[in-house]
Scaffold this motif. Structure first.
Motif, PDB file in Angstrom:
ATOM      1  N   PRO A   1      -5.692   4.034  -3.926  1.00 17.78           N
ATOM      2  CA  PRO A   1      -5.583   3.151  -2.768  1.00 17.78           C
ATOM      3  C   PRO A   1      -5.767   3.936  -1.469  1.00 17.78           C
ATOM      4  N   LYS A   2      -6.182   3.251  -0.441  1.00 16.70           N
ATOM      5  CA  LYS A   2      -6.302   3.852   0.888  1.00 16.70           C
ATOM      6  C   LYS A   2      -4.910   4.314   1.321  1.00 16.70           C
ATOM      7  N   ILE A   3      -4.855   5.474   1.876  1.00 16.62           N
ATOM      8  CA  ILE A   3      -3.607   5.998   2.411  1.00 16.62           C
ATOM      9  C   ILE A   3      -3.560   5.618   3.885  1.00 16.62           C
ATOM     10  N   ARG A   4      -2.562   4.850   4.252  1.00 14.66           N
ATOM     11  CA  ARG A   4      -2.404   4.445   5.647  1.00 14.66           C
ATOM     12  C   ARG A   4      -1.545   5.496   6.352  1.00 14.66           C
ATOM     13  N   CYS A   5      -2.040   5.986   7.472  1.00 21.23           N
ATOM     14  CA  CYS A   5      -1.333   7.023   8.223  1.00 21.23           C
ATOM     15  C   CYS A   5      -0.766   6.423   9.492  1.00 21.23           C
ATOM     16  N   VAL A   6       0.495   6.700   9.710  1.00 20.11           N
ATOM     17  CA  VAL A   6       1.155   6.187  10.908  1.00 20.11           C
ATOM     18  C   VAL A   6       2.071   7.264  11.474  1.00 20.11           C
ATOM     19  N   ILE A   7       2.008   7.416  12.781  1.00 17.31           N
ATOM     20  CA  ILE A   7       2.912   8.307  13.490  1.00 17.31           C
ATOM     21  C   ILE A   7       3.958   7.429  14.167  1.00 17.31           C
TER      22      ILE A   7
ATOM     23  N   GLY B   1       0.782  -1.229   0.000  1.00 14.34           N
ATOM     24  CA  GLY B   1       0.000   0.000   0.000  1.00 14.34           C
ATOM     25  C   GLY B   1       0.811   1.275   0.000  1.00 14.34           C
ATOM     26  N   LEU B   2       0.106   2.334   0.318  1.00 11.11           N
ATOM     27  CA  LEU B   2       0.636   3.694   0.340  1.00 11.11           C
ATOM     28  C   LEU B   2       0.597   4.171   1.790  1.00 11.11           C
ATOM     29  N   PHE B   3       1.746   4.588   2.299  1.00 13.89           N
ATOM     30  CA  PHE B   3       1.870   4.951   3.715  1.00 13.89           C
ATOM     31  C   PHE B   3       2.362   6.381   3.850  1.00 13.89           C
ATOM     32  N   LEU B   4       1.651   7.153   4.632  1.00 21.02           N
ATOM     33  CA  LEU B   4       2.062   8.501   4.984  1.00 21.02           C
ATOM     34  C   LEU B   4       2.593   8.409   6.414  1.00 21.02           C
ATOM     35  N   ILE B   5       3.846   8.782   6.610  1.00 22.21           N
ATOM     36  CA  ILE B   5       4.505   8.553   7.895  1.00 22.21           C
ATOM     37  C   ILE B   5       4.879   9.887   8.537  1.00 22.21           C
ATOM     38  N   GLY B   6       4.390  10.085   9.734  1.00 24.42           N
ATOM     39  CA  GLY B   6       4.760  11.251  10.517  1.00 24.42           C
ATOM     40  C   GLY B   6       5.743  10.821  11.598  1.00 24.42           C
ATOM     41  N   THR B   7       6.661  11.683  11.932  1.00 26.84           N
ATOM     42  CA  THR B   7       7.661  11.362  12.949  1.00 26.84           C
ATOM     43  C   THR B   7       7.537  12.351  14.096  1.00 26.84           C
ATOM     44  N   LYS B   8       7.464  11.815  15.294  1.00 30.32           N
ATOM     45  CA  LYS B   8       7.437  12.649  16.495  1.00 30.32           C
ATOM     46  C   LYS B   8       8.477  12.122  17.466  1.00 30.32           C
ATOM     47  N   ASN B   9       9.327  12.992  17.926  1.00 27.99           N
ATOM     48  CA  ASN B   9      10.327  12.624  18.918  1.00 27.99           C
ATOM     49  C   ASN B   9       9.720  12.848  20.306  1.00 27.99           C
TER      50      ASN B   9
ATOM     51  N   LEU C   1      -2.804  14.745  -0.253  1.00 26.46           N
ATOM     52  CA  LEU C   1      -2.255  13.671  -1.079  1.00 26.46           C
ATOM     53  C   LEU C   1      -3.355  12.994  -1.880  1.00 26.46           C
ATOM     54  N   TRP C   2      -4.480  12.735  -1.249  1.00 17.46           N
ATOM     55  CA  TRP C   2      -5.608  12.096  -1.936  1.00 17.46           C
ATOM     56  C   TRP C   2      -6.098  12.966  -3.090  1.00 17.46           C
ATOM     57  N   VAL C   3      -6.286  14.262  -2.838  1.00 15.97           N
ATOM     58  CA  VAL C   3      -6.752  15.170  -3.895  1.00 15.97           C
ATOM     59  C   VAL C   3      -5.732  15.222  -5.023  1.00 15.97           C
ATOM     60  N   TYR C   4      -4.458  15.280  -4.687  1.00 19.17           N
ATOM     61  CA  TYR C   4      -3.415  15.324  -5.715  1.00 19.17           C
ATOM     62  C   TYR C   4      -3.449  14.065  -6.571  1.00 19.17           C
ATOM     63  N   MET C   5      -3.538  12.909  -5.928  1.00 16.41           N
ATOM     64  CA  MET C   5      -3.576  11.656  -6.692  1.00 16.41           C
ATOM     65  C   MET C   5      -4.839  11.569  -7.533  1.00 16.41           C
ATOM     66  N   LYS C   6      -5.953  11.993  -6.975  1.00 16.25           N
ATOM     67  CA  LYS C   6      -7.229  11.931  -7.692  1.00 16.25           C
ATOM     68  C   LYS C   6      -7.168  12.773  -8.969  1.00 16.25           C
TER      69      LYS C   6
ATOM     70  N   GLN D   1      -3.135  17.762  11.562  1.00 14.08           N
ATOM     71  CA  GLN D   1      -1.972  17.792  10.678  1.00 14.08           C
ATOM     72  C   GLN D   1      -1.978  16.591   9.725  1.00 14.08           C
ATOM     73  N   VAL D   2      -2.214  15.404  10.264  1.00 10.58           N
ATOM     74  CA  VAL D   2      -2.216  14.188   9.449  1.00 10.58           C
ATOM     75  C   VAL D   2      -3.385  14.187   8.469  1.00 10.58           C
ATOM     76  N   LYS D   3      -4.551  14.601   8.920  1.00  6.39           N
ATOM     77  CA  LYS D   3      -5.723  14.571   8.036  1.00  6.39           C
ATOM     78  C   LYS D   3      -5.605  15.586   6.896  1.00  6.39           C
ATOM     79  N   VAL D   4      -5.034  16.744   7.167  1.00  7.53           N
ATOM     80  CA  VAL D   4      -4.809  17.716   6.090  1.00  7.53           C
ATOM     81  C   VAL D   4      -3.820  17.144   5.074  1.00  7.53           C
ATOM     82  N   ALA D   5      -2.727  16.554   5.550  1.00  8.42           N
ATOM     83  CA  ALA D   5      -1.727  15.972   4.646  1.00  8.42           C
ATOM     84  C   ALA D   5      -2.328  14.822   3.840  1.00  8.42           C
ATOM     85  N   THR D   6      -3.123  13.977   4.491  1.00 12.85           N
ATOM     86  CA  THR D   6      -3.754  12.855   3.798  1.00 12.85           C
ATOM     87  C   THR D   6      -4.713  13.353   2.736  1.00 12.85           C
ATOM     88  N   HIS D   7      -5.511  14.347   3.086  1.00 12.05           N
ATOM     89  CA  HIS D   7      -6.465  14.891   2.117  1.00 12.05           C
ATOM     90  C   HIS D   7      -5.731  15.531   0.935  1.00 12.05           C
TER      91      HIS D   7
END
Length: 174
Positions: free
Chosen positions: A115-121, A68-76, A100-105, A92-98
């Protein structure tokens, strides 16, 4: 010395992001890691109840592979810190996901389905097992990241992985 003191949080964040990139670089060759994806739009996309405008969004990093497609955020931050700041992180994650989705669409019309964008921090300071910020955002530790990505069901063909990679990398050429 004063500069380092004033900017220590940026340096700590950059170190955490580098740890994530280093780990992602160990993924099998069938996975594509795209760091510093800059999505630019010439028209405006909107997100949320407040109709926030999205013209530019930097996403760091995106992984595309057979699972799949994974959007990865990093937090220390620790898992507890992430839980305290859930609202800000979710937005922050939902804006980035949206974005990316709009851009791909818009750019990937010949693809039968986005494909579903999987979000993980990734919490580099540790997280509670199976912490979720909501149904679409998982929080994991750095040592679980590779498994999180590679041990899922394969949902993309090699051709679709290449197409998605091309579409997202095309954003950098604009």
């Amino acid at each position: 010395m004063r500069f380092l003191e004033k900017n220590s949080s940026y340096l700590i964040g950059a170190k955490a992001e580098q740890q994530v990139i280093d780990l992602l670089s160990t993924l099998p060759d069938e996975y594509h890691i795209m760091s510093g994806v800059n999505l630019r739009r010439f028209d405006t996309a909107y997100w949320g109840k407040r109709s926030d405008e999205i013209r530019f969004q930097q996403i760091d990093p995106v992984v595309i592979g057979p699972t799949g497609l994974f959007l990865i955020g990093t937090k220390n931050w620790s898992g507890a810190d992430i839980e305290l700041k859930t609202g800000d992180i979710k937005r922050q994650v939902k804006v980035a996901t949206h974005a990316l989705w709009v851009y791909m669409k818009d750019e990937y019309r010949f693809y039968e389905q986005n494909p579903k964008i999987r979000c993980v921090i990734v919490s580099t300071q540790g997280a509670h097992p199976d912490l979720k910020l909501d149904k679409d955002i998982d929080v994991i530790t750095l040592n679980r990241l590779a498994e999180y990505i590679t041990q899922r069901e394969k949902i993309l063909t090699p051709l679709n992985v290449e197409r998605l990679t091309h579409v997202i990398s095309f954003s950098e050429a604009r």
